[in-house]
Design an enzyme around this catalytic site. Structure first.
Site, PDB file in Angstrom:
ATOM      1  N   ASP A   1       0.942  -0.907   0.002  1.00 55.67           N
ATOM      2  CA  ASP A   1      -0.086  -0.370   0.349  1.00 55.67           C
ATOM      3  C   ASP A   1       0.667   1.291  -0.107  1.00 55.67           C
ATOM      4  O   ASP A   1       1.844   0.957   0.310  1.00 55.67           O
ATOM      5  CB  ASP A   1      -0.774  -0.223   0.734  1.00 55.67           C
ATOM      6  CG  ASP A   1      -2.146   0.653   0.933  1.00 55.67           C
ATOM      7  OD1 ASP A   1      -2.294   1.559   0.265  1.00 55.67           O
ATOM      8  OD2 ASP A   1      -3.603   0.447   1.368  1.00 55.67           O
TER       9      ASP A   1
HETATM   10  C1  NOJ Z   1      -4.497   4.084  -0.008  1.00 53.93           C
HETATM   11  C2  NOJ Z   1      -5.040   2.653   0.739  1.00 53.93           C
HETATM   12  O1  NOJ Z   1      -5.155   2.042   1.467  1.00 53.93           O
HETATM   13  C3  NOJ Z   1      -5.075   2.189  -0.986  1.00 53.93           C
HETATM   14  O2  NOJ Z   1      -6.542   1.199  -0.835  1.00 53.93           O
HETATM   15  C4  NOJ Z   1      -5.356   2.387  -1.888  1.00 53.93           C
HETATM   16  O3  NOJ Z   1      -4.973   1.906  -3.280  1.00 53.93           O
HETATM   17  C5  NOJ Z   1      -4.237   3.660  -2.327  1.00 53.93           C
HETATM   18  N1  NOJ Z   1      -3.457   4.306  -0.950  1.00 53.93           N
HETATM   19  C6  NOJ Z   1      -3.731   4.245  -3.562  1.00 53.93           C
HETATM   20  O4  NOJ Z   1      -4.610   6.009  -3.697  1.00 53.93           O
END
Ligand code: NOJ
Length: 736
Positions: free
Chosen positions: A260
């Site tokens: 993530d």
């Molecule tokens: C953080 C989030 O937890 C995730 O779900 C998302 O895809 C990413 N950021 C990218 O924006």
């Protein structure tokens, strides 16, 4: 579609030509949200140091970035272009939790298909969806992005979304790679606080949280994203058990895993590592193939390989996974975006899909004395009140970076178009927003309610109150909304509440103050027309709850698949704080699993949802009372529509394994089907249940079906009491 053998050969050939720096480049993703191709990105691409970008949604910019990567880098490897296309792109479908309330995999698949086709016009070839974290905690803002609390419902809809995004052929124009996230158990964060710790025993992990990921992997999902949280003491981004043992060794996943956002560097903040280099070591060793946004890999992997701490084989394995995905996506053949080859965004089909999804997602929680549907013929005026009646942006919900707010049709506008010619439609917003504590306009709202035949209150929470980092400890309607309800109630005019929200709310303080409740989630672009059609009986509500509605926060987690415990509560063995002096001491009352200050049941159960039709379930039966392991039992019911309108009903099959080597849920959803019945029609609905469908992970973490007695129920919600039984005989354990 790429031939697997050829793909592996092409991957091997390309990998063989790569330097270590180029390999690490493939493992690195960069933010490209500037809206143009800045020098630092261009230079990185030329040097082969970037394998993927995210957050760029301009086809010209994407094409330019691809061109640099292909024409100006040594090996010309095209880019994965990622974006959070969570519930639509320009055309916004209901939030995923709302889509789950449709219990309609075909429709959910079509929603994802529309989103993929629209996103592809902007050069996006990879979405960070579906989010398939089982969530049993409505305080968690990300429950909005989830498919709810139930394993089977999440499994089926996860697969539908993967199939919708990826299409029949991943390399075809308009197909984009999906990403099942967040691996794993992110939905179990303590007290629903986003990013918090998760502690989940391995049996529960395997029986609940991992199941949808396995289903997504079996459906061919291209990528997985790790969770931000730590799981049983090890952050998911450095969790070898999850990423190697389960995902690769047990499930044979051959796509790639992305971290993530900056979650590799956050391993240090978790307290797992001392610095970024150690974080890169832990993540790469655990099996994270690509780093989203951070620079731990680009700064430290090479040194770790040179020191001999990470083998080149481990790097090669990660790069192979990434290149395989790029070949499967057809990026080497067709790297460039040609929007003209794709359907126009927000076309009629897209809007109709969004309207259908909104229509089927709305759950009628309550309808006293047939308060709904409203009849435009027999009324002369209607009052529309509340902060969410005419809020085109808010109805779209969380995670709608690219949603086109100009496409939104609000309930206020839709009601006007539907009945405005026959009925006097009056509108008072009453509150600037859902959190407002200013009640200056309540008198005016009460006045129009008083003068109208019905008052429709559009309540709930705005989109910014749910989603990432939007946890709430109090999930009542925020601000002074409950007071607004009481003021309108006092006028004596029938009160209909339409609630738009990103999570199940606790509605105990308003439920008795209103005649009917439509729970509409954040219904997306076409929420208004769908809600108007339901209010005025053009369509019947057919959504069913994908998550339990608690009476109060202290009950959470409360979900239909709870364990029985050794002291299950029942109406005869619970006491209440108000009668504990008299009731509890005299008997054994109160010695069961309940709270003294509320009822042990939820306010609205999982699967609940009313209709304008009158559905009756009768004659549940099995085709046999005994089956052997490996066989199938058919469980049937008769469903009659004894009402006077045609409507859809979602028929639900639940099962309980009465005795097992680990305690099992009191009910587990094992099948569901959406059927449409004309007035007076009766149908037989059959569910085939194979003994594999009853398998669970037992004490030794193997998937087994244990022989014994099972109860099966069919009905219109998890509270159904219509039951039959069957037995599985044969003592041979059956591996899954
Ligand atoms: C953080 C989030 O937890 C995730 O779900 C998302 O895809 C990413 N950021 C990218 O924006």
């Amino acid at each position: 579609m790429s031939d697997p053998q050829t793909t592996e050969q092409r991957v091997a050939r390309l990998l063989g030509q790569m330097t270590l720096a180029e390999k690490i480049g493939q493992m690195s993703q960069r933010d490209a949200s500037d809206g143009y191709a800045p020098d630092y990105l261009g230079d990185g691409l030329r040097a082969g140091c970037i394998g993927s970008v995210l957050n760029v949604v301009d086809a010209d910019v994407v094409n330019e970035l691809q061109r640099i990567a292909i024409e100006e880098s040594r090996l010309g490897v095209p880019l994965m272009v990622g974006r959070d296309v969570i519930h639509g792109f320009k055309t916004v479908m209901p939030i995923p939790l709302g889509q789950a309330a449709t219990w309609n995999p075909e429709l959910v698949k079509e929603g994802a298909r529309v989103a993929a086709l629209e996103a592809a016009t902007a050069g996006v070839n990879w979405t960070f969806a579906p989010m398939i974290d089982i969530s049993r905690d409505p305080r968690w803002g990300r429950i909005a992005e989830s498919l709810g609390e139930c394993v089977l419902l999440t499994n089926k809809l996860a697969v539908a979304m993967v199939e919708g995004f990826q299409g029949d052929d991943l390399s075809a124009t308009g197909s984009i790679a999906a990403c099942a996230k967040h691996f794993a158990a992110y939905g179990a964060v303590e007290s629903g606080r986003d990013y918090a710790t998760t502690n989940v025993p391995e049996t529960e992990l395997r029986n609940v949280y991992l199941r949808p990921f396995r289903a997504a992997v079996e459906a061919g999902v291209t990528t997985l994203m790790t969770s931000f949280s730590d799981l049983n003491g090890v952050p998911a981004t450095g969790n070898e058990f999850l990423l190697r043992q389960v995902l690769r060794d047990e499930w044979g996943f051959d796509g790639f895993v992305v971290s993530d956002w900056d979650s590799i560097r956050q391993l240090q903040i978790h307290g797992l590592t001392e610095n970024d280099r150690e974080s890169a070591f832990e993540a790469a060793t655990a099996g994270v193939d690509m780093e989203m946004h951070g620079d731990a890999y680009s700064n430290h992997l090479a040194a770790l390989v040179e020191e001999g701490r990470i083998s080149i084989d481990a790097i090669d394995a990660a790069v192979r996974n990434i290149l395989r995905a790029k070949y499967r996506l057809g990026l080497f053949e067709n790297p460039y975006t040609k929007p003209e080859d794709l359907p126009a965004v927000a076309n009629d089909h897209a809007l109709e899909t969004a309207r259908q999804a909104a229509l089927q997602s709305v759950v009628m929680l309550k309808n006293d004395n047939g308060a709904l549907p409203l009849s435009a013929e027999s009324m002369s005026s209607v009052a529309i009140i509340g902060p969410l009646a005419d809020a085109p942006y808010q109805q779209l919900g969380t995670w709608i970076f690219d949603g086109d707010v100009d496409l939104s049709i609000t309930p206020m506008h839709a009601i006007h178009s539907l009945v405005g010619r026959d009925v006097d439609v009056r509108y008072v917003r009453a509150m600037d927003n859902s959190r407002s504590k200013i009640n200056a306009a309540f008198d005016e709202a009460a006045e129009i309610a008083q003068e109208s035949d019905a008052a429709i209150l559009f309540l709930g929470e705005e989109s910014i109150l749910s989603g990432e980092a939007r946890s709430r400890a109090d999930i009542n309607l925020p601000g002074d909304q409950a007071e607004l309800v009481r003021r309108i109630r006092a006028t004596g005019t029938p009160v209909i509440a339409v609630i738009l929200a990103g999570r199940p709310l606790t509605l105990t303080n308003i439920v008795d103050e209103v005649d009917a409740i439509l729970f509409a989630w954040h219904p997306g672009t076409m929420g208004g027309p769908a809600i108007a059609d339901l209010l005025f009986g053009i369509e019947s509500p057919s959504g069913k709850l994908p998550a339990t509605f608690a009476r109060m926060v202290g009950q959470i987690p409360i979900y239909y698949g709870q364990k029985n415990t050794g002291r299950p509560p029942s109406p005869d063995n619970v006491a209440h704080i108000d009668d504990i002096d008299t009731r509890a001491p005299q008997t054994s009352l109160g010695m069961s699993a309940f709270h003294l200050d509320t009822c042990f049941t939820p306010l609205f159960a999982f699967g609940h949802g009313l209709s304008y039709a009158a559905f009756e379930y009768e004659h549940i039966r099995t085709n046999t009372h005994k089956i052997r392991l490996g066989e199938t039992v058919t469980i049937s019911v008769e469903l009659a529509n004894r009402g006077d309108v045609a409507a859809d009903e979602v028929v639900q099959l639940y099962v309980r394994d009465l005795v097992a080597s680990i305690t099992r849920p009191v009910k587990e959803l094992k099948g569901f089907r959406r059927v449409r019945l004309e007035p007076g029609q009766t149908v037989t609905v059959d569910f085939d249940l194979h003994t594999d469908d009853l398998a669970f992970y037992g004490r030794n973490m193997q998937l087994i079906t244990e022989p014994g007695e099972f109860h099966a129920w069919i009905g219109g919600s998890s509270e159904t009491q219509l039951r039959t039984e069957f037995r599985i005989i044969d003592s041979n354990r059956f591996p899954g």
